[in-house]
Design a protein around this motif. Structure first.
Motif, mmCIF file in Angstrom:
data_model
loop_
_atom_site.group_PDB
_atom_site.id
_atom_site.type_symbol
_atom_site.label_atom_id
_atom_site.label_comp_id
_atom_site.label_asym_id
_atom_site.label_seq_id
_atom_site.Cartn_x
_atom_site.Cartn_y
_atom_site.Cartn_z
ATOM 1 N N VAL A 75 18.569 -10.355 5.468
ATOM 2 C CA VAL A 75 19.197 -10.701 4.200
ATOM 3 C C VAL A 75 18.270 -10.434 3.019
ATOM 4 O O VAL A 75 18.705 -10.481 1.864
ATOM 5 C CB VAL A 75 19.629 -12.180 4.188
ATOM 6 C CG1 VAL A 75 20.674 -12.432 5.265
ATOM 7 C CG2 VAL A 75 18.434 -13.115 4.371
ATOM 8 N N GLY A 76 16.983 -10.155 3.305
ATOM 9 C CA GLY A 76 16.041 -9.890 2.227
ATOM 10 C C GLY A 76 14.878 -9.040 2.693
ATOM 11 O O GLY A 76 14.527 -9.059 3.879
ATOM 12 N N VAL A 77 14.323 -8.293 1.775
ATOM 13 C CA VAL A 77 13.136 -7.479 2.033
ATOM 14 C C VAL A 77 12.160 -7.708 0.892
ATOM 15 O O VAL A 77 12.550 -7.703 -0.281
ATOM 16 C CB VAL A 77 13.494 -5.978 2.137
ATOM 17 C CG1 VAL A 77 12.236 -5.124 2.146
ATOM 18 C CG2 VAL A 77 14.315 -5.713 3.385
ATOM 19 N N GLU A 78 10.890 -7.908 1.236
ATOM 20 C CA GLU A 78 9.862 -8.155 0.233
ATOM 21 C C GLU A 78 8.732 -7.157 0.417
ATOM 22 O O GLU A 78 8.319 -6.883 1.540
ATOM 23 C CB GLU A 78 9.318 -9.582 0.361
ATOM 24 C CG GLU A 78 10.408 -10.647 0.267
ATOM 25 C CD GLU A 78 9.871 -12.059 0.421
ATOM 26 O OE1 GLU A 78 8.631 -12.245 0.358
ATOM 27 O OE2 GLU A 78 10.687 -12.977 0.621
ATOM 28 N N LEU A 79 8.231 -6.617 -0.693
ATOM 29 C CA LEU A 79 7.128 -5.672 -0.609
ATOM 30 C C LEU A 79 6.383 -5.626 -1.934
ATOM 31 O O LEU A 79 6.905 -6.026 -2.980
ATOM 32 C CB LEU A 79 7.614 -4.278 -0.241
ATOM 33 C CG LEU A 79 8.450 -3.500 -1.272
ATOM 34 C CD1 LEU A 79 8.367 -2.009 -0.970
ATOM 35 C CD2 LEU A 79 9.912 -3.952 -1.239
ATOM 36 N N VAL A 80 5.147 -5.136 -1.880
ATOM 37 C CA VAL A 80 4.342 -4.955 -3.080
ATOM 38 C C VAL A 80 4.711 -3.615 -3.715
ATOM 39 O O VAL A 80 4.805 -2.597 -3.025
ATOM 40 C CB VAL A 80 2.841 -4.970 -2.744
ATOM 41 C CG1 VAL A 80 2.006 -4.717 -3.991
ATOM 42 C CG2 VAL A 80 2.461 -6.302 -2.111
ATOM 43 N N GLY A 81 4.930 -3.597 -5.023
ATOM 44 C CA GLY A 81 5.224 -2.348 -5.706
ATOM 45 C C GLY A 81 6.520 -2.402 -6.470
ATOM 46 O O GLY A 81 7.142 -3.458 -6.619
ATOM 47 N N THR A 82 6.952 -1.253 -6.942
ATOM 48 C CA THR A 82 8.177 -1.170 -7.740
ATOM 49 C C THR A 82 9.226 -0.250 -7.130
ATOM 50 O O THR A 82 10.302 -0.083 -7.698
ATOM 51 C CB THR A 82 7.849 -0.671 -9.161
ATOM 52 O OG1 THR A 82 7.187 0.594 -9.074
ATOM 53 C CG2 THR A 82 6.965 -1.657 -9.895
ATOM 54 N N GLY B 36 0.775 -1.238 0.000
ATOM 55 C CA GLY B 36 0.000 0.000 0.000
ATOM 56 C C GLY B 36 0.803 1.282 0.000
ATOM 57 O O GLY B 36 0.242 2.359 -0.069
ATOM 58 N N SER B 37 2.142 1.195 0.070
ATOM 59 C CA SER B 37 2.939 2.413 0.085
ATOM 60 C C SER B 37 3.677 2.565 -1.233
ATOM 61 O O SER B 37 4.456 1.704 -1.622
ATOM 62 C CB SER B 37 3.953 2.376 1.241
ATOM 63 O OG SER B 37 4.800 3.501 1.196
ATOM 64 N N ASP B 38 3.426 3.682 -1.962
ATOM 65 C CA ASP B 38 4.131 3.928 -3.211
ATOM 66 C C ASP B 38 5.566 4.376 -2.982
ATOM 67 O O ASP B 38 6.428 4.196 -3.831
ATOM 68 C CB ASP B 38 3.397 4.999 -4.026
ATOM 69 C CG ASP B 38 2.047 4.512 -4.524
ATOM 70 O OD1 ASP B 38 1.906 3.293 -4.717
ATOM 71 O OD2 ASP B 38 1.143 5.350 -4.699
ATOM 72 N N ARG B 39 5.816 4.972 -1.828
ATOM 73 C CA ARG B 39 7.165 5.427 -1.495
ATOM 74 C C ARG B 39 7.546 4.886 -0.117
ATOM 75 O O ARG B 39 7.407 5.587 0.896
ATOM 76 C CB ARG B 39 7.235 6.954 -1.504
ATOM 77 C CG ARG B 39 6.981 7.561 -2.875
ATOM 78 C CD ARG B 39 7.144 9.071 -2.863
ATOM 79 N NE ARG B 39 6.932 9.645 -4.162
ATOM 80 C CZ ARG B 39 7.860 9.722 -5.114
ATOM 81 N NH1 ARG B 39 9.064 9.238 -4.882
ATOM 82 N NH2 ARG B 39 7.581 10.258 -6.279
ATOM 83 N N PRO B 40 8.002 3.638 -0.068
ATOM 84 C CA PRO B 40 8.319 3.038 1.226
ATOM 85 C C PRO B 40 9.466 3.758 1.918
ATOM 86 O O PRO B 40 10.452 4.152 1.280
ATOM 87 C CB PRO B 40 8.716 1.601 0.856
ATOM 88 C CG PRO B 40 9.142 1.689 -0.581
ATOM 89 C CD PRO B 40 8.292 2.745 -1.199
ATOM 90 N N GLY B 41 9.315 3.952 3.200
ATOM 91 C CA GLY B 41 10.361 4.598 3.976
ATOM 92 C C GLY B 41 11.421 3.605 4.409
ATOM 93 O O GLY B 41 11.433 2.453 3.973
ATOM 94 N N PRO B 42 12.332 4.041 5.283
ATOM 95 C CA PRO B 42 13.375 3.144 5.778
ATOM 96 C C PRO B 42 12.778 1.912 6.463
ATOM 97 O O PRO B 42 11.749 1.988 7.133
ATOM 98 C CB PRO B 42 14.142 4.019 6.781
ATOM 99 C CG PRO B 42 13.855 5.427 6.346
ATOM 100 C CD PRO B 42 12.458 5.400 5.815
ATOM 101 N N VAL C 36 11.949 0.698 -4.287
ATOM 102 C CA VAL C 36 12.832 0.026 -3.331
ATOM 103 C C VAL C 36 12.993 0.905 -2.092
ATOM 104 O O VAL C 36 13.230 2.111 -2.205
ATOM 105 C CB VAL C 36 14.206 -0.244 -3.970
ATOM 106 C CG1 VAL C 36 15.165 -0.858 -2.959
ATOM 107 C CG2 VAL C 36 14.040 -1.151 -5.187
ATOM 108 N N PRO C 37 12.866 0.331 -0.885
ATOM 109 C CA PRO C 37 13.046 1.129 0.339
ATOM 110 C C PRO C 37 14.435 1.749 0.402
ATOM 111 O O PRO C 37 15.418 1.182 -0.095
ATOM 112 C CB PRO C 37 12.848 0.099 1.458
ATOM 113 C CG PRO C 37 12.061 -1.006 0.836
ATOM 114 C CD PRO C 37 12.501 -1.061 -0.588
ATOM 115 N N ALA C 38 14.511 2.901 1.039
ATOM 116 C CA ALA C 38 15.789 3.594 1.183
ATOM 117 C C ALA C 38 16.584 3.033 2.355
ATOM 118 O O ALA C 38 16.031 2.462 3.288
ATOM 119 C CB ALA C 38 15.540 5.085 1.398
#
Length: 257
Positions: free
Chosen positions: A88-95, A73-79, A97-99
Motif C-alpha cells: 500500500v506504500g513505498v518509501e525511498l530517499v530522493g525525488t 542511493g539510486s537516482d533512477r529507481p527501477g521497478p 518515483v519508481p516505475a
C-alpha cells in the motif's frame, strides 16, 4: 472504544527497524495482533525493507498491508519487487518515483535537510506523492530543531504537500531523553503544528502534557482534517508506546479526541 479521527492510521508499524529490530517471525504476528485489537484503526501498514519482502511472501500472510522501504542511493529507481504482497506504500530517499507501481500505492519521498529542500518540495507540489522527514536518529544533529521543523511543516502547508515522519517521534510530547540528552519532538506537537502552521514553532516547543492535551481537545473537526491531510503518519518501532502516552493524557476516547 472508537479511535479518534486525529489518530486513525497515524502509527506505521516499523517494529523490524532500529531500535526495535524485532525479527520478522515475531513482528508479523505482533502486527496482526495490533490489527485485530480495539485500537486497530490507529495502526498503519507493516513497514519492511524491500530486500526482505520475499520473506513476507513465503508464505503470504492474509490481510497483511505492507509499506516497502527501498534502499537509498539510486537516482533512477527501477521497478519495485512486490512479491505478490498487498503493498500500500513505498518509501525511498530522493525525488524520483519508481516505475510500474500499482494504482493507489502511496509514495513517500525522503528529503534530506539541505539547501535544496524547498526546491524539492516545489517538485512534489501538485503530485499525489508525499514528503518524508527524519525527525531523529542516533546523533543529536539527526533531530531538527523546533525552528527548522516548523519551517519544514509550514513550507509543506504552503505548497499543499502532505508528509510523514520517521525516527525519534514515538512519544506524544517534546522532551529531553534522560539517557542521550537528545531533544525529541512529540507527535502530538507535530499534529498541533500541522493543524495550525501559523503557530507551528509554538506548538513544537510545548512540553506540558496538560497544555498539549487541552489544545488537542480544543481542535475543531476542520482542524483535525487539516492536520491529518498534512501529517499523514509516522513510523514507530513500538505501537504500544504512543498508545500508552495517549492513554496517560486521556486522549484515546472519541469524546476527548
Amino acid at each position: 472504544m472508537t479511535v479518534p479521527a486525529l489518530f486513525r492510521g497515524l502509527f506505521d508499524d516499523a517494529a523490524v527497524f532500529p531500535p526495535g529490530d524485532l525479527p520478522l517471525a515475531e513482528a508479523v504476528p505482533a502486527h496482526l495482533g495490533h490489527r485485530s485489537a480495539w485500537y486497530a484503526d490507529a495502526v498503519g501498514p507493516f513497514l519492511c525493507g524491500a530486500g526482505r519482502a520475499g520473506e513476507l511472501a513465503a508464505p503470504a500472510v492474509p490481510g497483511l498491508r505492507v509499506g516497502l522501504v527501498l534502499p537509498g542511493g539510486s537516482d533512477r529507481p527501477g521497478p519495485v519487487p512486490l512479491h505478490g504482497l498487498d503493498v500500500v506504500g513505498v518509501e525511498l530517499v530522493g525525488t524520483e518515483v519508481p516505475a510500474g507501481l500499482p494504482e493507489g500505492v502511496t509514495v513517500s519521498l525522503e528529503l534530506p535537510r539541505d539547501e535544496l529542500l524547498v526546491k524539492r518540495l516545489d517538485r512534489l507540489a501538485g503530485t499525489p506523492h508525499r514528503a518524508k522527514f527524519r525527525t531523529g536518529g542516533l546523533t543529536a544533529d539527526a533531530f531538527p530543531t523546533e525552528a527548522e521543523l516548523a519551517a519544514l511543516l509550514t513550507a509543506c502547508a504552503e505548497r499543499g504537500v502532505p508528509y510523514k515522519c520517521t525516527a525519534g517521534l514515538h512519544n506524544a510530547l517534546r522532551h529531553t531523553d534522560p539517557v542521550t540528552g537528545f531533544e525529541h519532538h512529540g507527535f502530538l506537537n507535530v499534529l498541533l503544528a500541522a493543524a495550525d502552521p501559523s503557530r507551528a514553532a509554538e506548538a513544537l516547543a510545548e512540553r506540558s502534557g496538560p497544555v498539549v492535551a487541552a489544545a488537542v481537545r480544543a481542535l475543531t473537526d476542520a482542524q483535525v482534517a487539516t492536520a491529518r491531510a498534512s501529517f499523514t503518519a509516522f513510523g514507530t518501532c513500538s505501537i504500544a508506546e504512543p498508545l500508552a502516552d495517549l492513554a496517560a493524557l486521556d486522549l484515546m476516547s472519541q469524546e476527548n479526541r
